[in-house]
Design a protein around this motif. Structure first.
Motif, PDB file in Angstrom:
ATOM      1  N   MET A 179      -4.826  -3.916   0.899  1.00 37.75           N
ATOM      2  CA  MET A 179      -4.584  -4.742   2.079  1.00 37.75           C
ATOM      3  C   MET A 179      -5.514  -5.942   2.157  1.00 37.75           C
ATOM      4  O   MET A 179      -5.365  -6.798   3.032  1.00 37.75           O
ATOM      5  N   GLY A 180      -6.507  -5.991   1.279  1.00 36.94           N
ATOM      6  CA  GLY A 180      -7.458  -7.093   1.302  1.00 36.94           C
ATOM      7  C   GLY A 180      -8.553  -6.946   2.333  1.00 36.94           C
ATOM      8  O   GLY A 180      -9.239  -7.918   2.667  1.00 36.94           O
ATOM      9  N   ARG A 181      -8.751  -5.719   2.840  1.00 35.75           N
ATOM     10  CA  ARG A 181      -9.825  -5.502   3.802  1.00 35.75           C
ATOM     11  C   ARG A 181     -11.181  -5.564   3.109  1.00 35.75           C
ATOM     12  O   ARG A 181     -11.309  -5.249   1.921  1.00 35.75           O
ATOM     13  N   THR A 182     -12.190  -5.959   3.851  1.00 36.15           N
ATOM     14  CA  THR A 182     -13.541  -6.065   3.286  1.00 36.15           C
ATOM     15  C   THR A 182     -14.407  -4.848   3.576  1.00 36.15           C
ATOM     16  O   THR A 182     -15.488  -4.709   3.005  1.00 36.15           O
ATOM     17  N   ASP A 183     -13.939  -3.970   4.448  1.00 34.59           N
ATOM     18  CA  ASP A 183     -14.740  -2.797   4.834  1.00 34.59           C
ATOM     19  C   ASP A 183     -14.353  -1.574   3.999  1.00 34.59           C
ATOM     20  O   ASP A 183     -14.010  -0.520   4.527  1.00 34.59           O
ATOM     21  N   ILE A 184     -14.468  -1.719   2.687  1.00 36.30           N
ATOM     22  CA  ILE A 184     -14.068  -0.649   1.784  1.00 36.30           C
ATOM     23  C   ILE A 184     -15.198   0.362   1.585  1.00 36.30           C
ATOM     24  O   ILE A 184     -14.966   1.569   1.499  1.00 36.30           O
ATOM     25  N   ALA A 185     -16.420  -0.114   1.509  1.00 35.37           N
ATOM     26  CA  ALA A 185     -17.575   0.769   1.288  1.00 35.37           C
ATOM     27  C   ALA A 185     -17.985   1.404   2.612  1.00 35.37           C
ATOM     28  O   ALA A 185     -18.968   1.021   3.250  1.00 35.37           O
ATOM     29  N   ILE A 186     -17.227   2.406   3.045  1.00 31.76           N
ATOM     30  CA  ILE A 186     -17.460   3.054   4.337  1.00 31.76           C
ATOM     31  C   ILE A 186     -18.826   3.737   4.326  1.00 31.76           C
ATOM     32  O   ILE A 186     -19.146   4.482   3.406  1.00 31.76           O
ATOM     33  N   PRO A 187     -19.669   3.492   5.342  1.00 32.79           N
ATOM     34  CA  PRO A 187     -20.949   4.200   5.409  1.00 32.79           C
ATOM     35  C   PRO A 187     -20.723   5.705   5.526  1.00 32.79           C
ATOM     36  O   PRO A 187     -19.883   6.166   6.299  1.00 32.79           O
ATOM     37  N   MET A 188     -21.473   6.454   4.754  1.00 29.85           N
ATOM     38  CA  MET A 188     -21.368   7.919   4.757  1.00 29.85           C
ATOM     39  C   MET A 188     -22.770   8.511   4.757  1.00 29.85           C
ATOM     40  O   MET A 188     -23.651   8.046   4.045  1.00 29.85           O
ATOM     41  N   ARG A 189     -22.980   9.516   5.579  1.00 26.67           N
ATOM     42  CA  ARG A 189     -24.264  10.226   5.511  1.00 26.67           C
ATOM     43  C   ARG A 189     -24.031  11.727   5.490  1.00 26.67           C
ATOM     44  O   ARG A 189     -23.047  12.226   6.068  1.00 26.67           O
ATOM     45  N   PRO A 190     -24.920  12.461   4.789  1.00 23.51           N
ATOM     46  CA  PRO A 190     -24.851  13.912   4.867  1.00 23.51           C
ATOM     47  C   PRO A 190     -25.320  14.325   6.254  1.00 23.51           C
ATOM     48  O   PRO A 190     -26.407  13.964   6.677  1.00 23.51           O
ATOM     49  N   ASP A 191     -24.483  15.053   6.951  1.00 21.85           N
ATOM     50  CA  ASP A 191     -24.810  15.396   8.335  1.00 21.85           C
ATOM     51  C   ASP A 191     -25.448  16.771   8.384  1.00 21.85           C
ATOM     52  O   ASP A 191     -24.881  17.741   7.873  1.00 21.85           O
ATOM     53  N   HIS A 192     -26.606  16.819   8.987  1.00 18.80           N
ATOM     54  CA  HIS A 192     -27.369  18.057   9.083  1.00 18.80           C
ATOM     55  C   HIS A 192     -27.679  18.587   7.679  1.00 18.80           C
ATOM     56  O   HIS A 192     -27.261  18.050   6.668  1.00 18.80           O
ATOM     57  N   MET A 209      -4.587  -4.465  -9.034  1.00 14.75           N
ATOM     58  CA  MET A 209      -5.703  -3.987  -8.216  1.00 14.75           C
ATOM     59  C   MET A 209      -6.995  -4.624  -8.711  1.00 14.75           C
ATOM     60  O   MET A 209      -7.195  -4.824  -9.898  1.00 14.75           O
ATOM     61  N   THR A 210      -7.884  -4.930  -7.795  1.00 17.56           N
ATOM     62  CA  THR A 210      -9.132  -5.593  -8.155  1.00 17.56           C
ATOM     63  C   THR A 210     -10.240  -4.578  -8.361  1.00 17.56           C
ATOM     64  O   THR A 210     -10.084  -3.383  -8.145  1.00 17.56           O
ATOM     65  N   ASP A 211     -11.406  -5.102  -8.743  1.00 19.32           N
ATOM     66  CA  ASP A 211     -12.549  -4.223  -8.941  1.00 19.32           C
ATOM     67  C   ASP A 211     -13.027  -3.591  -7.642  1.00 19.32           C
ATOM     68  O   ASP A 211     -13.857  -2.684  -7.664  1.00 19.32           O
ATOM     69  N   LYS A 212     -12.512  -4.079  -6.516  1.00 18.14           N
ATOM     70  CA  LYS A 212     -12.927  -3.497  -5.250  1.00 18.14           C
ATOM     71  C   LYS A 212     -12.604  -2.003  -5.180  1.00 18.14           C
ATOM     72  O   LYS A 212     -13.225  -1.258  -4.440  1.00 18.14           O
TER      73      LYS A 212
END
Length: 408
Positions: free
Chosen positions: A347-360, A1-4
């Motif tokens: 899987m080698g995907r690049t979209d690992i850092a999924i955007p997250m926001r506190p909602d309300h 596993m990589t540092d990702k």
């Protein structure tokens, strides 16, 4: 596993633009790195120009932040109802996506809720600590729908006991409180001050009279079949927001409420770019939604996270609880999200850092004198973001090393 595998979620914050009571300088101090914004000044259905997008992007970047998610490019009612002019509005929508793609903004949240956005019956529900939360009460909604809106055919939708409870509720309200209830329920699109009158709303209901769940699904699939190829061309992840609340109200159909609904949508136009905004508050308002399980089964299509909690009550009402309390197991939710990130890494995907926001967020005394959009106060959301980031770090530190050992 990589540092990702150590890439965290991308902490973000919804900002309604220069008119927002929360400034970009304040957002930078919350721990957020990304800004979730939209050009609310442009009428729904019109094209966002490269110039207007660039202006907003430069404003955000000059504050040391990144415009990482658009919420929302609102979908015109003509598209939802399949009116004769829908293709014209879809073409405009595609042009906006093209301009966003050229501006390197690659995540777009949208919803397909008929007429109204999220609906509550109370915006200032008092909590034990003295703060205020958003609340949904089915009795209050019934009182409005039966005795104020007087929607045709309403007598078939409620039992006699429910009608009596609604009448008793209405009787205790002053004229001012009735007006507040109406304005709260009839609020239009987010980021605007638009409030429908009962007459305007009844006109919209007339349009949807012949549009049920099946037809609305067909209209959404048609829309997606046109926009997803454009999104693919410009590397944009489209992510639909669940209906809020996730069940039919006011005679309007709902099609984004359950796991089956979400699966139908992402499979109707197969593409990684056709994805989901996973809102734990909206989906969590249904007791039968298994949120951690939904993440495990549909996680590959989650492009954006709204994290908040709701507290269910026996009478069918709910209010928005603290982010780590309430009826949703936020630990299990966050753990499932991190597991999804690890899958993407393998899987080698690049979209690992999924955007997250506190909602309300709750409105605290610190913010009592500031005018915020309902649910979008400063301190309440900052507390939520801090709690969620702490939960995420704790899970990573205690579980990721174990998963790494198993993988190796």
């Amino acid at each position: 596993m990589t540092d990702k595998q150590h890439v965290s979620l991308f902490p973000s914050w919804r900002w309604f633009g220069p008119q927002d009571a929360v400034t970009l300088a304040e957002i930078r101090q919350t721990g957020a790195k990304g800004v979730v914004s939209a050009l609310h000044q442009i009428p729904c259905g019109e094209v966002w120009s490269l110039h207007d997008i660039s202006q907003r992007k430069e404003m955000i970047e000059s504050a040391g932040l990144r415009w990482n998610v658009v919420e929302s490019v609102n979908v015109h009612e003509s598209i939802k109802t399949a009116s004769p002019e829908r293709d014209e509005y879809i073409d405009k929508y595609c042009q906006t996506l093209e301009n966003l793609g050229k501006s390197n903004i690659n995540t777009v949240c949208y919803n397909f809720m008929p007429v109204l956005d999220w609906t509550r019956t109370q915006l200032n529900f008092p909590l034990k600590d003295g703060s205020f939360a958003l609340r949904y009460d089915p009795v209050a909604l019934a009182a409005f729908e039966i005795f104020i809106l007087k929607r045709p055919g309403i007598e078939n939708d409620y039992t006699e006991a429910q009608k009596e409870a609604a009448h008793a509720y209405l009787q205790q309200l002053s004229s001012h409180e009735k007006d507040v209830l109406q304005r709260t329920i009839m609020a239009g699109l987010p980021g605007t001050d638009e409030v429908y009158s009962p007459e305007e709303f009844m006109k919209h209901l007339g349009v949807y009279k012949e549009i049920g769940v099946v037809k609305l699904r067909e209209n959404l699939t048609y829309f997606l079949s046109k926009i997803i190829p454009v999104a693919e061309s410009y590397g944009i992840n489209m992510c639909i927001h669940p209906d809020d609340p996730p069940f039919p109200i006011l005679g309007l159909p709902r099609i984004v409420c359950t796991e089956d609904d979400l699966r139908y949508i992402v499979e109707s136009v197969p593409s990684l770019n056709n994805g989901i905004t996973f809102c734990t508050g909206s989906l969590g308002a249904r007791r039968d939604n298994d949120l951690p399980g939904m993440i495990k089964r549909l996680g590959s299509k989650i492009h954006f996270l709204h994290l908040r909690n709701v507290q269910h009550n026996p009478d069918g009402s709910f209010y928005e609880a603290d982010h780590l309390e309430g009826s949703t197991d936020m630990f299990a939710v966050m753990k499932a999200v991190i597991e999804e990130q690890l899958k993407r890494n393998m899987m080698g995907r690049t979209d690992i850092a999924i955007p997250m926001r506190p909602d309300h967020g709750h409105q605290f005394l610190f913010d009592a004198d500031r005018q915020f959009y309902p649910g979008y106060s400063a301190i309440g959301r900052m507390r939520g973001l801090a709690e969620l980031r702490g939960l995420e770090m704790g899970i990573r530190n205690t579980h990721v090393n174990k998963w790494k050992m198993i993988a190796n």
